[in-house]
Design an enzyme around this catalytic site. Structure first.
Site, PDB file in Angstrom:
ATOM      1  N   HIS B 248       8.197  23.414  49.296  1.00 38.31           N
ATOM      2  CA  HIS B 248       8.726  22.155  48.759  1.00 38.31           C
ATOM      3  C   HIS B 248       9.510  21.360  49.796  1.00 38.31           C
ATOM      4  CE1 HIS B 248       7.515  22.802  44.587  1.00 38.31           C
ATOM      5  NE2 HIS B 248       7.798  24.080  44.767  1.00 38.31           N
ATOM      6  N   ASP B 307      11.105  28.838  45.638  1.00 37.74           N
ATOM      7  CA  ASP B 307       9.984  29.032  44.710  1.00 37.74           C
ATOM      8  C   ASP B 307       8.653  28.596  45.316  1.00 37.74           C
ATOM      9  OD1 ASP B 307      11.265  26.437  44.639  1.00 37.74           O
ATOM     10  OD2 ASP B 307       9.816  25.890  43.095  1.00 37.74           O
ATOM     11  N   GLU B 308       7.589  29.039  44.673  1.00 38.84           N
ATOM     12  CA  GLU B 308       6.222  28.591  44.959  1.00 38.84           C
ATOM     13  C   GLU B 308       5.915  28.549  46.463  1.00 38.84           C
ATOM     14  OE1 GLU B 308       4.999  25.897  41.186  1.00 38.84           O
ATOM     15  OE2 GLU B 308       6.413  24.884  42.550  1.00 38.84           O
ATOM     16  N   VAL B 309       6.170  29.661  47.124  1.00 38.19           N
ATOM     17  CA  VAL B 309       5.911  29.745  48.561  1.00 38.19           C
ATOM     18  C   VAL B 309       4.489  30.247  48.799  1.00 38.19           C
ATOM     19  CG1 VAL B 309       6.578  30.874  50.711  1.00 38.19           C
ATOM     20  CG2 VAL B 309       8.343  30.088  49.101  1.00 38.19           C
TER      21      VAL B 309
END
Lengths: 518, 518
Positions: B248, B307-309
């Protein structure tokens, strides 16, 4: 993608604080190529509370980011002929704004205006000239020297708000008023009551609000109305009330069934009993104080509606139809009788009256010559004949300037022309126009994004020179920036290129560059 | 129809200013059957600016309609233990409010609180107790004597706002802060930057904002941030910043491509160069002042995302993958290394860190024990194991408390329980929760009606006693009234029973009675 987008943004932002960014476009504007920095302004020459309060409002709008004061504040020398002018139709809103290439105490920035309301328009223009440089953390006026001479094309530039289909709290109406002034609109046409609810507390006929409102708290007290009208006046916005009769009045029967044809057939109001006209007179006294320029609505213009009158409830009522026979009235005679009696009541209280287009279509030149006709019917071309007969006109054609038409684009609104087909000798009879925000689907949660940014297209058509504002493609970058300008002040103006006016954005994006970011 | 509707409205409005109308429901409340009239309040015993400013804000909210003062103003005797308390996680917000049957200078209304923030909660409760009678044009407190003893169930009660997918102007964020305080929410989780844009001006790394923002004016200066944080503090709202790494973060590369794997594969940020961590340290210094309780965000908690790596950009990069080989790291090791280094930077500046759930799922008890886990994954039941291991929890499960889920109803949000499955001995580790207002489709024109009224369902779950708030049908009339309460203050809360959260009303209707009026 990203670089293309960034270029696109740059090309738009490059125009910030340049000639192209003032909305609505001034009548006359010239720019230089220099810039001048200032951390704030010192206004010199103000005397009235109205003017000083306007400066108090605009200082944080012009300078929203706090900065270290590294250079002196620039003086602005203000000259206002009448700083306590009355706000009515035609009150002078003209102003000049001059920013020298190198302002100093010897050659300061100057603003001249005929009234404090013209000064307020100058402040809005000034706020759109000042740019904030985030890198330098400094404010500047770009494109100096700047010379602006400005005044509105039409005296009556408004938005209609309907507080009957949904109640709009005073706090919401104040935000609407703020936003009107940002676009140099000067009229809030308050469609106060209608068939769905009667939110106003009449002292003469208290059951109107007590029984006719949606709930016990969705009502306006007289003090609420007075407060809003004064709030608007301080921003140069006239508040014109509409009481729509004989149709659109079903909610009146909740408290006073005797003025309606029957419990099941409630409108148009009953023309056969004086009770109806006594109530209207009492209500109008509550609103106008019973004389010119007084009461809750000192505004001289009063809108009496008169639209969409279906006379079936009259003919279905034995009492009313026999009364009509006695009078020798057919339905249209009765409709004319009702309109004339209500107009006479408003005239007796020093008001000039406006009626929706149907009264012209039914009664034409038999109407009192002072009557103002409000054009609204889809496809209507009544303007030329109305003005040719010497009557004044306000323009709001449905499908063009109806803000509840969610698929009506800003381009359509921008390209509209209220003087279409009107002879040069009659142009002075076109007072202006209004965007109509009918309330069926707008409450506090949806009204601002339905009005904005499209009402800005209407504001430029009504303020700016016709010939300078013919190209929507030329206007679009300025229009997009004005929407961002409204957002920066917390006004919930919707994405500017929406196909459905108030839709939320469909994906990530910037204010100017609304394309979805990958 | 009309009479049915009016009865329906009456049955709801009858509860106004009665036990049922305070939102969120107090821990303890008892009512009598009398009422007492007052045109205003005189607060006695206040000493701090915070308290006096709170009264200045609340006076017009409690008494929005101007009235003639026919009776004396009632005294309110206020006792606050520490009127200059620091606002941090766990700052005492408890209060008591006592209204005698016949208040007088001898037995006045009393408010007690431990801090000025508890006093602010008492003012909001008081504002919901005072009723305006439009017929009498008078204010009264109904159901006296009133005895309220109140405090929040959880210390951390927030809404996440995302200023990267769309830029939200400071003026808009101030309206959001106002509305949070009205619902006794006390945290604005500011998801400041993300892949789509970087709107913050870092003094250490100026190209982050200059290149990463959507436009030159969709940026926050340090002074803008400081102003909002202080504005929120004065309303008892902590502002917790989130800087989400290593994923992100694509927008960071606009200004500093060297910290990204490549121009075309921009995130997660490059773990193989100290340039990445030097930049993060410089940015964190800009935000925190480099030490505890200082800087733009004095808040002790700092959210680091995580998050969401998706590590593909690491393995696709020859430089990064060879560096990983040298270190003997696989993708998860590298992810762990990155998280640990960034956490260490935040710890060095006196911050306690929060991370999204994935860091627990990847690294579990190898995380620093002070780490707070933010549960969000759809259907996640990670809370019990997180707290059993002694880690603290914030609850925001997607599909339940994600406000961008437009079809998630208020009932679903209301019935959620952050302590589900958590052992009594670990309940103290549940800090609370947040409604998450991700910004893909919310800008100034849509954010408030997407947050409200549903965030009120979250506020009652987080503030009120669990056992007193189990029945959505019992809550609904109060919930509907709280939405009208927000509207009355100009907050754009959407119709309360929408199936799509922020939709405009489909036809005419009242605030409580939203059914289309015939």
């Amino acid at each position: 993608m990203i670089f293309c987008r960034f270029l696109a943004v740059a090309s738009l932002t490059a125009t910030l604080a340049s000639a192209a960014t003032i909305w609505p476009l001034p009548q006359s504007v010239s720019y230089g190529s220099s810039s001048v920095e200032t951390p704030q302004f010192q206004f010199i020459g103000l005397s009235s509370d109205d003017s000083k309060n306007a400066v108090k409002r605009y200082n944080p709008l012009i300078f929203p980011h706090s900065v270290e004061q590294t250079v002196d504040a620039l003086d602005i020398l203000v000259t206002i002929d009448d700083e306590d002018a009355e706000l009515q139709l035609g009150t002078d809103e003209s102003y000049t704004l001059s920013v020298p290439e190198s302002p100093s105490s010897n050659s300061p920035i100057t603003i001249t205006a005929k009234t404090q309301y013209g000064f307020m328009r100058a402040l809005e223009t000034l706020s759109q000239l000042v740019d904030f440089d985030f890198d330098a953390e400094a404010y500047s006026i770009e494109g100096v020297p700047v010379e602006i001479s400005d005044s509105p094309r039409f005296p009556h530039r408004g938005v209609l708000v309907d507080s009957s289909r949904h109640f709009e709290p005073i706090s919401t109406l104040k935000i609407v008023v703020d936003s009107l002034a940002y676009a140099k609109l000067n009229v809030l046409h308050w469609h106060l009551v209608d068939s769905q609810s009667f939110p106003f507390d009449s002292k003469s006929y208290p059951l109107l609000g007590k029984q006719g409102a949606y709930s016990q708290f969705e009502r306006y007290s007289p003090n609420d109305v007075a407060e809003l009208v004064e709030y608007a006046r301080q921003r140069g916005v006239r508040v014109m009330v509409e009481i729509d009769t004989p149709g659109h009045a079903g909610s009146w029967c909740e408290g006073y069934p005797e003025i309606c044809p029957s419990k099941t057939c409630t409108e148009p109001l009953n023309p056969s009993t004086n009770a109806t006209f006594d109530l209207i007179e009492g209500l109008f006294k509550d609103l106008t104080g019973g004389q010119a320029k007084s009461g809750l609505f000192p505004e001289t213009l009063m809108h009496l509606g008169g639209d969409e009158v279906n006379t079936d409830c009259w003919t279905k009522s034995d009492d009313i139809s026999s009364w009509m026979d006695q009078q020798g009235f057919d339905e249209d005679d009765t409709y004319a009788y009702f309109i004339a009696r209500v107009q006479a009541i408003a005239h007796s209280m020093g008001r000039e009256v406006i009626g929706w287009e149907e009264i012209w279509n039914h009664f034409g030149t038999s109407l009192d010559p002072s009557t103002i006709i409000h054009q609204w019917l889809p496809g209507s071309t009544v303007g030329p004949e109305v003005t040719a007969a010497g009557y004044r006109l306000i323009w709001s054609t449905d499908g063009v300037w109806y803000l509840d038409g969610l698929s009506t684009t800003w381009q359509t609104m921008y390209e509209a022309e209220p003087t279409e087909g009107i002879s040069p000798s009659s142009l002075h009879l076109v007072l202006g126009g209004e965007g109509c925000m009918w309330g069926e689907t707008v409450d506090t949660s949806s009204i601002l994004q339905t009005i904005w940014p499209r009402a800005a297209a209407i504001s430029e058509r009504l303020w700016s020179d016709k010939n300078s504002t013919q190209n929507v493609d030329v206007a679009e970058p300025r229009y997009a920036e004005f929407r961002c300008h409204l957002n920066s002040r917390g006004i919930a103006a919707a994405p500017y290129d929406n196909l459905i006016a108030r839709n939320a954005p469909t994906g990530p994006g910037g204010c100017l560059d609304q394309r979805r970011r990958e």
